[in-house]
Enzyme design. Structure first.
Site, PDB file in Angstrom:
ATOM      1  N   ILE A   7       0.845  -1.202   0.000  1.00 57.80           N
ATOM      2  CA  ILE A   7       0.000   0.000   0.000  1.00 57.80           C
ATOM      3  C   ILE A   7       0.881   1.254   0.000  1.00 57.80           C
ATOM      4  O   ILE A   7       0.493   2.289  -0.555  1.00 57.80           O
ATOM      5  CB  ILE A   7      -0.940  -0.006   1.241  1.00 57.80           C
ATOM      6  CG1 ILE A   7      -1.748  -1.313   1.308  1.00 57.80           C
ATOM      7  CG2 ILE A   7      -1.853   1.211   1.241  1.00 57.80           C
ATOM      8  CD1 ILE A   7      -2.599  -1.623   0.100  1.00 57.80           C
TER       9      ILE A   7
ATOM     10  N   GLY B 158      -5.500  -8.931  12.090  1.00 60.17           N
ATOM     11  CA  GLY B 158      -5.253  -8.103  10.910  1.00 60.17           C
ATOM     12  C   GLY B 158      -5.977  -8.584   9.677  1.00 60.17           C
ATOM     13  O   GLY B 158      -7.126  -8.201   9.411  1.00 60.17           O
TER      14      GLY B 158
ATOM     15  N   CYS C  11       7.862  -1.450   7.942  1.00 59.32           N
ATOM     16  CA  CYS C  11       7.149  -1.394   6.659  1.00 59.32           C
ATOM     17  C   CYS C  11       8.066  -1.903   5.552  1.00 59.32           C
ATOM     18  O   CYS C  11       9.158  -1.371   5.356  1.00 59.32           O
ATOM     19  CB  CYS C  11       6.701   0.021   6.316  1.00 59.32           C
ATOM     20  SG  CYS C  11       5.986   0.081   4.651  1.00 59.32           S
TER      21      CYS C  11
ATOM     22  N   LYS D 260       6.911  -2.198  16.793  1.00 61.22           N
ATOM     23  CA  LYS D 260       6.387  -3.309  15.969  1.00 61.22           C
ATOM     24  C   LYS D 260       7.521  -3.861  15.127  1.00 61.22           C
ATOM     25  O   LYS D 260       8.085  -3.166  14.278  1.00 61.22           O
ATOM     26  CB  LYS D 260       5.245  -2.817  15.092  1.00 61.22           C
ATOM     27  CG  LYS D 260       4.610  -3.936  14.263  1.00 61.22           C
ATOM     28  CD  LYS D 260       3.280  -3.508  13.703  1.00 61.22           C
ATOM     29  CE  LYS D 260       2.617  -4.608  12.901  1.00 61.22           C
ATOM     30  NZ  LYS D 260       1.318  -4.199  12.370  1.00 61.22           N
TER      31      LYS D 260
ATOM     32  N   GLY E 194      -1.777 -13.870  11.153  1.00 61.49           N
ATOM     33  CA  GLY E 194      -2.727 -14.905  10.720  1.00 61.49           C
ATOM     34  C   GLY E 194      -3.711 -15.357  11.767  1.00 61.49           C
ATOM     35  O   GLY E 194      -4.196 -16.490  11.719  1.00 61.49           O
TER      36      GLY E 194
ATOM     37  N   ILE F 242       4.386 -10.312  14.619  1.00 64.12           N
ATOM     38  CA  ILE F 242       5.323  -9.803  13.625  1.00 64.12           C
ATOM     39  C   ILE F 242       4.579  -8.940  12.596  1.00 64.12           C
ATOM     40  O   ILE F 242       3.362  -9.090  12.415  1.00 64.12           O
ATOM     41  CB  ILE F 242       6.047 -10.960  12.873  1.00 64.12           C
ATOM     42  CG1 ILE F 242       5.029 -11.890  12.201  1.00 64.12           C
ATOM     43  CG2 ILE F 242       6.948 -11.701  13.780  1.00 64.12           C
ATOM     44  CD1 ILE F 242       5.636 -13.005  11.343  1.00 64.12           C
ATOM     45  N   ASN F 243       5.326  -8.079  11.916  1.00 59.09           N
ATOM     46  CA  ASN F 243       4.796  -7.412  10.737  1.00 59.09           C
ATOM     47  C   ASN F 243       4.891  -8.403   9.561  1.00 59.09           C
ATOM     48  O   ASN F 243       5.203  -9.575   9.756  1.00 59.09           O
ATOM     49  CB  ASN F 243       5.579  -6.120  10.466  1.00 59.09           C
ATOM     50  CG  ASN F 243       4.742  -5.093   9.714  1.00 59.09           C
ATOM     51  OD1 ASN F 243       3.916  -5.449   8.867  1.00 59.09           O
ATOM     52  ND2 ASN F 243       4.957  -3.832   9.990  1.00 59.09           N
TER      53      ASN F 243
END
Ligand code: DHB
Length: 315
Positions: free
Chosen positions: A68, A264, A128, A163, A243, A189-190
């Site tokens: 994104i 998420g 990110c 994060k 997940g 986790i990211n």
């Protein structure tokens, strides 16, 4: 169902993950978001960001890849247009996720939010995978992580959460750096850096080629990382992410050492997933005669000595 996350008391351990829940208001049309443990906003940057070109989301086996590019309204519009809704909430804590291209930018964001009464905590996105500058660049280097967390720590009394990125060899090194620099909690986790390919057209499925993989596909990796970090840093509260679709998934994370969880990708499949997870968790605790989610944390039954297994755990 109440839990403590550093100084914060959450009415339950179920939070929603940054970037999957807008600024809260969007989902309030679908259910009463006051029932959540905490809302983590989309990443906020100093200036508005238009995001990356399309296509930027692709569904994969048991998950999805996205790039994104941290599209968001920017700090000023967030304070003016998005905070009024969040300020009115009664139940959940409000955690603002921050994304910066430099340490100075994170510090400016944290300073401005310090003046904002209803902001209960800050979650630093140092992971990110889709930005040229900032983000993951901090989260894969323990020195940069410590410097960033330490500098933000000096300007905020709010609960500070780092994060973490899974795109590292040993996540415990980064976790320790963030904890020693003053983080109150760690979320992990990211997303995992990934690619999807269109074999017929020989093209990547995502315009930026790489993106972040999330969803059930990454749950076993996330569980492993939560477990590793909890083993070396048992005192710092961990927020498990990766997940989580059901209450049982949440229990798995708590057994591995998570105090709370963030839901998420599940929000895209079933916007009410976080509520179902809260209710499911209550039912699981009551069936087992447990009075608090706390009783699950770190209770995975493992052998006293793990021999001959590569743990990738430093110290
Ligand atoms: C984006 C940011 C993230 O932190 C992530 O894990 C995946 C995608 C983004 O905005 O592109």
């Amino acid at each position: 169902m109440e839990i403590k996350l550093g100084k914060l008391h959450l009415q339950n351990p179920v939070m929603v993950a940054s970037g999957t829940f807008g600024y809260g208001e969007e989902y309030h049309r679908l259910f009463d978001v006051n029932r959540l443990g905490a809302i983590v906003t989309k990443s906020i940057s100093l200036k508005p960001r238009p995001g990356n070109p399309a296509p930027r989301i692709y569904e994969t086996a048991s998950g999805m890849i996205n790039s994104i590019g941290l599209q968001n309204v920017g700090l000023e519009a967030f304070l003016k247009k998005k905070m009024p809704f969040l300020r009115k909430l009664k139940g959940p804590k409000v955690i603002v996720n921050l994304a910066g291209e430099s340490v100075a930018e994170y510090v400016t964001l944290a300073r401005r939010l310090e003046e904002c009464e209803r902001v209960d905590g800050l979650e630093l996105n140092i992971s990110c995978p889709n930005c040229e500058r900032g983000g993951i660049q901090f989260g894969v280097d323990p020195k940069l992580t410590a410097d960033l967390v330490g500098r933000v720590r000096r300007v905020t009394r709010r609960t500070l959460i780092a994060k973490l990125s899974p795109n590292v060899t040993d996540i415990t090194v980064i976790a320790r750096a963030a904890a020693e620099a003053g983080a109150d909690a760690l979320s992990l986790i990211n997303t995992l850096l990934a690619i999807a390919v269109d074999a017929k057209r020989w093209l990547p499925r995502i315009a930026t080629v790489t993106g972040g993989l999330s969803g059930p596909a990454i749950k076993p990796v996330a569980l492993r990382m939560v477990w590793q970090v909890h083993r070396v840093l048992p005192k710092i509260p961990l927020i498990g992410i990766g997940g989580i679709m059901t209450a049982e998934d949440a229990v798995e994370f708590m057994l591995c050492g998570a105090t709370a969880v963030e839901v998420g990708t599940a929000n895209y499949v079933n916007p009410k997933a976080p509520l179902e997870i809260i209710e499911g968790l209550k039912a699981i605790l009551s069936t087992r005669g447990l009075t608090s989610p706390r009783s699950l944390v770190g209770k995975l039954k493992t052998p006293q000595k793990l021999k001959g297994v590569p743990q990738m755990v430093s110290g």
